[in-house]
Write a protein that holds these residues in place. Structure first.
Motif, short mmCIF file in Angstrom:
data_model
loop_
_atom_site.label_atom_id
_atom_site.label_comp_id
_atom_site.label_asym_id
_atom_site.label_seq_id
_atom_site.Cartn_x
_atom_site.Cartn_y
_atom_site.Cartn_z
N SER A 212 0.83 -1.21 0.00
CA SER A 212 0.00 0.00 0.00
C SER A 212 0.86 1.25 0.00
CB SER A 212 -0.94 0.00 1.21
OG SER A 212 -0.23 -0.25 2.40
N THR A 213 0.30 2.32 -0.54
CA THR A 213 1.02 3.59 -0.62
C THR A 213 0.18 4.72 -0.05
OG1 THR A 213 0.15 3.99 -2.86
CG2 THR A 213 2.31 2.90 -2.68
N CYS A 214 0.84 5.77 0.39
CA CYS A 214 0.16 6.94 0.94
C CYS A 214 -0.72 7.58 -0.13
CB CYS A 214 1.19 7.94 1.45
SG CYS A 214 0.47 9.49 2.08
N ASN A 216 -1.71 10.48 -0.27
CA ASN A 216 -1.36 11.89 -0.49
C ASN A 216 -0.05 12.07 -1.24
OD1 ASN A 216 -2.72 11.91 2.62
ND2 ASN A 216 -3.62 13.27 1.11
N CYS A 217 0.98 11.32 -0.84
CA CYS A 217 2.30 11.54 -1.46
C CYS A 217 2.82 10.36 -2.25
CB CYS A 217 3.31 11.94 -0.39
SG CYS A 217 3.79 10.58 0.72
N GLY A 218 2.18 9.18 -2.12
CA GLY A 218 2.61 8.01 -2.86
C GLY A 218 3.70 7.20 -2.20
N LYS A 219 4.16 7.61 -1.03
CA LYS A 219 5.20 6.87 -0.32
C LYS A 219 4.63 5.54 0.20
CE LYS A 219 8.13 7.23 3.83
NZ LYS A 219 8.50 8.10 4.98
N THR A 220 5.43 4.49 0.15
CA THR A 220 5.00 3.19 0.66
C THR A 220 4.70 3.27 2.15
OG1 THR A 220 6.34 2.02 -0.98
CG2 THR A 220 5.65 0.77 0.95
N THR A 221 3.53 2.82 2.53
CA THR A 221 3.14 2.83 3.94
C THR A 221 2.08 1.78 4.17
OG1 THR A 221 2.24 4.15 5.77
CG2 THR A 221 1.37 4.61 3.59
N ALA A 222 2.09 1.18 5.34
CA ALA A 222 1.08 0.19 5.70
C ALA A 222 0.03 0.76 6.64
CB ALA A 222 1.75 -1.02 6.35
N CYS A 242 2.52 12.79 6.20
CA CYS A 242 1.31 13.44 5.68
C CYS A 242 0.23 13.51 6.74
CB CYS A 242 0.80 12.69 4.45
SG CYS A 242 1.83 12.90 2.98
N GLY A 243 0.23 12.55 7.67
CA GLY A 243 -0.72 12.59 8.76
C GLY A 243 -0.51 13.82 9.63
N VAL A 244 0.75 14.14 9.91
CA VAL A 244 1.07 15.33 10.70
C VAL A 244 0.73 16.58 9.90
CG1 VAL A 244 2.96 16.65 11.71
CG2 VAL A 244 2.85 14.18 12.04
N LYS A 260 -13.59 19.02 12.30
CA LYS A 260 -12.45 18.11 12.25
C LYS A 260 -12.11 17.61 13.65
CE LYS A 260 -8.35 19.88 11.71
NZ LYS A 260 -7.69 19.46 12.97
N ARG A 261 -11.93 16.30 13.75
CA ARG A 261 -11.60 15.67 15.03
C ARG A 261 -10.11 15.80 15.33
NH1 ARG A 261 -14.99 10.33 13.30
NH2 ARG A 261 -13.62 10.62 11.50
N LEU A 262 -9.77 15.71 16.60
CA LEU A 262 -8.38 15.78 17.01
C LEU A 262 -7.66 14.51 16.57
CD1 LEU A 262 -6.13 17.25 18.61
CD2 LEU A 262 -6.90 15.98 20.64
N TYR A 263 -6.59 14.68 15.82
CA TYR A 263 -5.81 13.55 15.32
C TYR A 263 -4.73 13.19 16.33
CZ TYR A 263 -2.69 10.86 12.23
OH TYR A 263 -1.89 9.88 11.68
N ASP A 264 -4.79 11.94 16.82
CA ASP A 264 -3.82 11.52 17.84
C ASP A 264 -2.76 10.58 17.27
OD1 ASP A 264 -5.16 9.16 17.42
OD2 ASP A 264 -5.82 8.89 19.50
N GLY A 265 -2.72 10.46 15.95
CA GLY A 265 -1.73 9.60 15.32
C GLY A 265 -2.26 8.23 14.96
N THR A 266 -3.42 7.84 15.51
CA THR A 266 -3.98 6.52 15.20
C THR A 266 -4.97 6.57 14.04
OG1 THR A 266 -5.85 6.72 16.74
CG2 THR A 266 -3.77 5.88 17.63
N GLY A 267 -5.72 7.66 13.95
CA GLY A 267 -6.72 7.74 12.89
C GLY A 267 -7.91 6.84 13.14
#
Length: 295
Positions: A212-214, A216-222, A242-244, A260-267
């Motif tokens: 899987s890729t981001c 937003n930016c296309g970087k590989t991420t799971a 991109c999450g930050v 918009k909800r507060l983003y705590d890094g988990t989503g």
């Protein structure tokens, strides 16, 4: 019992995941086993450090997995469904030339992870599956093996394929999760999406890769999250950077949304953040999934 989770009760059966201490989970399983209605209930157990939910949610639905096909004359998995393959049988059979591996899950699920060379469908929900039958007609001369997360969707998917004239249909018993536990997860590429606050879990212990890729930016991420804008709430993959940058939103428009909800890094978000004290760090916490087709 100190349990949290999500349980769906339908006329056709019971499907749910609960999370809690070992003692609580054992009590829950024993309670179900004591009722003859649940003689065929199948439990899948995961050891987790923290509960996989923060509240208990139990409700009735017309179907365990919504297919839109409620006529038992069309599909009745109790009477006719695909041949169940145990994980090691699936492993032995999956690479044959006369076999097609069919993913019956939604787009956001197979975008995160899928079996190598699997056929995937452009569907947002399982209820879209029946409309894809014509696209699958090209595989009628093959052996079709369906798979999903825990095996429940495959009961209806394989039954419908048989009804539509596919002559040889199989299904991975227990789904991706059981395959990972019992057969090492070989050739499952990426991670498996799960419907709790873990969001994604590792499956492959043999030859793991990230596919899987981001968004937003296309970087590989799971990493898969829900958009922080509750009116969007889209499932999508997003790297930490991109999450930050976007506060856990899928776009700048969603980032600017007043709700918009507060983003705590988990989503991962819940409608009612009601915390349940389960001694979160207590060793031996279990997350279990129970499936009971056809009450």
């Amino acid at each position: 019992m100190k349990l949290v989770g999500r349980i769906i009760v339908a006329d056709e059966g019971l499907n749910g995941t609960v999370s809690g201490t070992k003692a609580s989970c054992d009590a829950y399983m024993n309670h179900l086993k004591a009722n003859p209605i649940f003689d065929s209930a199948e439990f899948k157990i995961d050891d987790v450090e923290e509960p996989s939910f923060i509240k208990m949610h139990c409700r009735y639905k017309s179907e365990i997995v919504h297919s839109g096909l409620r006529d038992p004359g069309i599909i009745n998995p109790q009477e006719k469904t695909g041949i169940h393959l145990e994980p090691n049988e699936f492993l032995e059979m999956k690479d044959r030339d006369d076999v097609v591996i069919l993913d019956v899950r939604s787009n956001y699920e197979h975008a995160l992870g899928k079996f190598k060379n699997a056929v995937t469908l452009d569907i947002d929900n399982f209820r879209d599956f029946p409309a894809m039958i014509n696209e699958l007609a090209q595989y009628k001369d093959k052996k079709i093996i369906t798979y999903c997360t825990g095996g429940i969707k495959c009961e209806k998917a394989s039954a419908l394929l048989l009804h539509e004239g596919f002559p040889e249909v199989y299904q991975l018993h227990g789904g991706i999760i059981k395959y990972g536990k019992e057969a090492g997860g070989e050739d499952f590429e990426g991670k498996c999406y799960v419907f709790d606050n873990r969001v994604a879990v590792d499956v492959n212990k043999v030859n793991p890769v990230v596919i899987s890729t981001c968004s937003n930016c296309g970087k590989t991420t799971a990493k898969m999250i829900n958009c922080a804008n509750p009116e969007c709430n889209e499932h999508f993959t997003q790297c930490d950077a991109c999450g930050v940058k976007l506060d856990g939103c899928c776009s700048e428009d969603c980032q600017a949304h007043p709700r918009k909800r507060l983003y705590d890094g988990t989503g991962y978000y819940v409608k009612i953040p009601m915390q349940v004290n389960l001694n979160k760090r207590l060793k031996g916490n279990y997350s279990i999934k129970v499936t009971q087709p056809e009450i």
